[in-house]
Design an enzyme around this catalytic site. Structure first.
Site, PDB file in Angstrom:
ATOM      1  N   LYS A 155       2.672   1.359  15.710  1.00 18.71           N
ATOM      2  CA  LYS A 155       4.675   1.104  14.942  1.00 18.71           C
ATOM      3  C   LYS A 155       4.383   2.616  14.760  1.00 18.71           C
ATOM      4  O   LYS A 155       5.650   3.092  14.338  1.00 18.71           O
ATOM      5  CB  LYS A 155       3.707  -0.236  14.406  1.00 18.71           C
ATOM      6  N   GLN A 156       3.027   3.020  13.831  1.00 15.84           N
ATOM      7  CA  GLN A 156       3.580   4.080  12.415  1.00 15.84           C
ATOM      8  C   GLN A 156       1.525   4.969  13.124  1.00 15.84           C
ATOM      9  O   GLN A 156       0.493   4.111  13.594  1.00 15.84           O
ATOM     10  CB  GLN A 156       3.137   3.582  11.519  1.00 15.84           C
TER      11      GLN A 156
ATOM     12  N   GLU B 122       0.758  -2.271  13.023  1.00 23.84           N
ATOM     13  CA  GLU B 122       0.602  -3.733  13.305  1.00 23.84           C
ATOM     14  C   GLU B 122       1.397  -4.309  14.553  1.00 23.84           C
ATOM     15  O   GLU B 122       1.256  -5.601  14.709  1.00 23.84           O
ATOM     16  CB  GLU B 122       1.806  -4.302  12.060  1.00 23.84           C
TER      17      GLU B 122
ATOM     18  N   TRP C  53       0.797  -1.177  -0.267  1.00 24.64           N
ATOM     19  CA  TRP C  53       0.146  -0.185  -0.367  1.00 24.64           C
ATOM     20  C   TRP C  53       1.131   1.339  -0.009  1.00 24.64           C
ATOM     21  O   TRP C  53       0.814   1.855  -0.092  1.00 24.64           O
ATOM     22  CB  TRP C  53      -0.885  -0.039   0.525  1.00 24.64           C
ATOM     23  N   ASP C  54       2.333   1.192   0.069  1.00 24.25           N
ATOM     24  CA  ASP C  54       2.798   1.745   0.201  1.00 24.25           C
ATOM     25  C   ASP C  54       2.866   3.276  -0.686  1.00 24.25           C
ATOM     26  O   ASP C  54       3.317   4.340  -0.756  1.00 24.25           O
ATOM     27  CB  ASP C  54       4.134   1.914   0.084  1.00 24.25           C
TER      28      ASP C  54
HETATM   29  C1  BGC Z   1       4.841  -0.970   6.977  1.00 25.88           C
HETATM   30  C2  BGC Z   1       3.978  -1.483   6.238  1.00 25.88           C
HETATM   31  C3  BGC Z   1       4.816  -0.978   5.220  1.00 25.88           C
HETATM   32  C4  BGC Z   1       5.678  -2.111   4.788  1.00 25.88           C
HETATM   33  C5  BGC Z   1       6.935  -2.323   3.752  1.00 25.88           C
HETATM   34  C6  BGC Z   1       6.297  -2.590   7.748  1.00 25.88           C
HETATM   35  O1  BGC Z   1       6.652  -2.094   8.652  1.00 25.88           O
HETATM   36  O2  BGC Z   1       3.793  -1.346   8.265  1.00 25.88           O
HETATM   37  O3  BGC Z   1       3.108  -0.150   6.309  1.00 25.88           O
HETATM   38  O4  BGC Z   1       3.595  -1.173   4.380  1.00 25.88           O
HETATM   39  O5  BGC Z   1       6.508  -1.992   6.189  1.00 25.88           O
HETATM   40  O6  BGC Z   1       7.298  -0.401   3.388  1.00 25.88           O
END
Ligand code: BGC
Length: 773
Positions: free
Chosen positions: A601-602, A488, A357-358
């Site tokens: 996490k984010q 996550e 999804w990035d």
């Molecule tokens: C992030 C995801 C991301 C993936 C790839 C993961 O660490 O939590 O949001 O899509 O890395 O960059």
């Protein structure tokens, strides 16, 4: 964190050879042209620690999945873009002794990535165990003009002896992926041929049967004069080479120009692959190294014209932002709708070169503003082409009637990820794909995209959400159970505010897209209705009912949205209470402890406030920001940029700048000790967003560009380029105000600090500044 890259505005420079950081530098100094990418491995032999990497876009292998406990619905394989044949190799033997920087004494080592002109240069002096000293200068690039080709200029000079050089330019297809799940090799040989100064090797991937033909041709100069040679052809299993000897006196220079190409069966019929590869090699050989390099420089300079950001007063920040832009432009050029952007681009194996999804959530804004709109359109069409697979993916999980669940990780539309909490539950990715369509149409005004492609995708996504919610008798509302939000560090939660809010937004946007297409072209509307078997009365009614009756968790007292139901039951501790020894949590704590902790996490709730900011007042955004940010560990590189943009919006300029700093030099300074795996390409787009949407306050509202900039106190000025509907603008923010230069032949009206300005073609304006510098 490391600090060995020398600061320079247009170049990435490493001085001195440290084998311990070789793999980091191999990532940082990577080259790419959208079709192929090459880590900064050495041309000559190297027996020390290295991660070889040459990647050919679109060529992947379905590596059989490894999981402890198989669950129905898991994908059978993880598709990974393969490490392909080594085309850069030039072995050098001096009186029988191999030139190898691992066994030689190395001095004056210098590696430079010239970002302005798009090439890599390396020079050093090596003293071999015998005491013989040579000076080497190697220059190479992956051409963005001849985008299947690369070229190398390799110069070697004996410094303290006269001797015999045995030189072997080669192509080696006996290549492994370091991340192979079962230690297998993924390539079989198809054909090979070697002539006196050229060689071709065609390999086929196991299972997927992609073919890649790698070709080379070279020419040798001695003291600036071409040498007539009779190289000896060498053929081994998956290996072709030409070997020759040159006797050189002390201080005489030998130069090898090696031209190479990687052609894939994705672009040519297999039975013509070799012939086309020969043609490409002939063409570039005829052009020659200097002309190729000149064309490369011109093409890069033209790219910078559209995408550069200039920062005055902070050379480290300047170098960093250019590095990010350079890597993004090396990774994706937007010419081919079958290709996408892996989180590590072409700089390493991690994430397998697959799509996340990035792309939609982070990369689309960069390409929208800095490249032709076709580039982003192709990113959207990539997902359009995968719609049927997304429908099948949803069917595997029990959804029906054309509901589409796009994969978390994919290369060909099929899901490759296999952790249930992500594969089945991190479904918010579906919303990012819909949001990118909205973002594209909002930015470009190309509403016809909806008629042709977008609406079908939106319907599939909306159907998924409508089936993914369920009616709760207890709440007398719809709920969404068992999801993983962008954070996550929480799995299988109920009613994640972000996911539910974005699901509702998708339903709403799909309804408005249906109306728009119907109004614009009834024939197109009817065609989509028929193709998707859309129930024009029942489905919208059902969606409306969900829109009006969905449960979204909030805490009225605190005035915040709840990341998920029950979030406030967690221990009330903050990131500042954590001991440094506990960080990063994902390396120091058990998963159980992470899941129960309040740490994020984010961006999660804040990701939603970023996407849908115009729906919330500033105070609501502030309350949520002030609540969630202190609980966020930013252990994804995608996190700081969203916080930078929101902090800027809230007027907290210092924090906006601090967040920006966390990603701007992430790879250059190896902040997370993981750059050796590859660079964080998708988060580089986030860094760009921090500058343009954060410091520049750029938004598109009602078909118009808006700016609300401030100048970080450490900078004298910054300026950025924005392409918008046929107009190229250069926006410079300095203590003197905001200067907007319209570099194109079209007039444009923009809004700066809420005031409308008309900027005629080829003119500029100076807007008053309203920030305190
Ligand atoms: C992030 C995801 C991301 C993936 C790839 C993961 O660490 O939590 O949001 O899509 O890395 O960059």
């Amino acid at each position: 964190m490391k600090n060995y890259i020398k600061v320079n505005e247009w170049n990435i420079i490493e001085e001195g050879f440290d084998p311990h950081r070789n793999k980091i530098s191999e990532s940082i100094f990577s080259l790419g042209n959208g079709r192929m990418g090459q880590r900064a491995n050495f041309e000559e032999a190297y027996s020390g620690e290295t991660l070889p990497g040459n990647y050919v876009a679109g060529v992947y292998y379905p590596d059989k999945t490894r999981v402890g406990w198989w669950k129905n619905g898991y994908p059978e394989y993880f598709a990974k873009v393969l490490n392909a044949a080594n085309w850069i190799g030039i072995d050098v033997k001096i009186d029988g002794e191999t030139l190898d920087l691992h066994t030689a004494k190395v001095s004056d080592f210098r590696r430079v990535l010239n970002m302005r002109e798009g090439y890599l240069q390396r020079s050093f002096t090596a003293e071999l165990p015998s005491g013989k000293q040579v000076k080497v200068m190697a220059k190479r690039f992956c051409s963005i003009v001849d985008d299947e080709a690369g070229a190398i200029c390799y110069r070697i000079t004996p410094l303290n002896f006269s001797g015999n050089f045995t030189i072997t330019p080669y192509i080696d297809g006996d290549i492994k992926n370091q991340d192979a799940n079962y230690d297998e090799k993924f390539w079989d040989e198809v054909t090979k041929e070697v002539n006196s100064s050229s060689a071709f090797l065609t390999l086929r991937t196991k299972k997927t049967a992609f073919e890649v033909c790698t070709g080379m041709q070279f020419v040798v100069y001695h003291n600036g004069q071409p040498v007539e040679l009779k190289p000896e052809p060498i053929q081994n299993d998956k290996y072709v080479a030409c070997q020759f000897n040159v006797a050189a006196l002390q201080h005489e220079e030998i130069t090898i120009f090696k031209f190479a190409a990687n052609l894939s069966s994705e672009n040519y019929p297999k039975d013509k692959l070799l012939q086309h590869c020969q043609e490409v090699i002939q063409k570039i050989f005829k052009k020659g190294f200097d002309q190729m390099l000149q064309e490369q420089a011109q093409a890069w300079i033209a790219k910078w014209e559209e995408s550069d950001i200039v920062i005055e007063g902070d050379a480290a920040a300047q170098q960093a932002i250019r590095f990010n832009i350079f890597q993004l432009n090396q990774t994706y050029t937007g010419e081919d709708a079958r290709l996408n952007i892996g989180p590590k681009g072409f700089t390493g194996e991690k994430y397998g070169g697959t799509t996340y999804w990035d792309t939609e959530a982070y990369c689309v804004p960069f390409y929208l503003a800095t490249a032709d709109s076709q580039v982003t359109r192709n990113l959207l069409i990539y997902r359009y082409k995968h719609l049927q697979k997304a429908i099948e993916n949803a069917e595997k999980l029990g959804f029906t009637n054309g509901a589409a669940l796009y994969p978390m990780v994919t290369i060909n539309g099929e899901e490759c990820h296999n952790e249930w909490e992500i594969t089945f539950e991190e479904i918010h990715r579906n919303a990012a794909i819909a949001f990118a369509i909205y973002n594209y149409v909002r930015y470009t005004g190309d509403a016809a995209y909806l008629n042709e492609y977008g609406l079908e995708v939106l319907i599939g996504i909306a159907r998924f959400w409508a089936q993914r919610v369920n009616w709760s008798e207890a709440k007398q509302q719809y709920v969404m159970l068992g999801v993983t939000g962008p954070n996550e560090y929480e799995n299988n939660v109920n009613n994640n505010w972000y996911t539910s809010t974005m699901a509702l937004w998708c339903l709403e946007y799909t309804l408005s897209a249906l109306a728009l297409v119907r109004n614009n072209n009834i024939g197109d509307y009817e065609a989509v209705v028929e193709k998707t078997n859309f129930l024009t009365i029942d489905e919208p009614l059902n969606w409306q009912h969900i829109l009006q009756n969905m449960y979204l968790p909030v805490d009225e007292e605190k005035g915040i949205f709840l990341q998920q139901e029950g979030y406030l039951d967690k221990e009330n501790i903050l990131v500042k209470d954590l001991k440094p020894a506990d960080r990063p949590l994902n390396q120091k704590w058990s998963w159980d402890r992470i899941l129960r902790s309040p740490f994020i996490k984010q961006a999660d709730v804040l990701q939603g406030l970023y996407f849908l900011e115009d729906r919330f007042d500033l105070e609501t955004i502030r309350r949520n920001f002030d609540f969630y940010e202190p609980r966020t560990v930013h252990e994804s590189s995608l996190s700081p940029c969203v916080h930078a943009i929101l902090a800027a919006k809230l007027g907290d300029e210092e924090r906006a700048y601090q967040f920006y700093l966390r990603t701007s030099r992430l790879d250059l300074d190896d902040y997370n000790n993981d750059t050796e795996d590859g660079c964080h390409i998708t988060s580089m787009a986030g860094t760009w967003m921090s500058v343009v949407e954060g410091f520049g306050g750029m938004r598109v509202r009602h078909n118009q560009l808006h700016f609300n900039p401030f100048l970080p106190t450490k900078w004298h000025s910054f300026s950025f380029k924005i392409g918008f509907r046929g107009v190229l603008l250069n926006i410079k923010v300095s203590k003197g105000g905001v200067q907007l230069v319209n570099q194109s032949d079209k007039n444009i009206s923009v809004v700066v600090y809420d005031k409308v300005y008309e900027i005629k073609a080829k003119t500029q304006i100076l807007a008053e500044h309203e920030y305190v510098a």
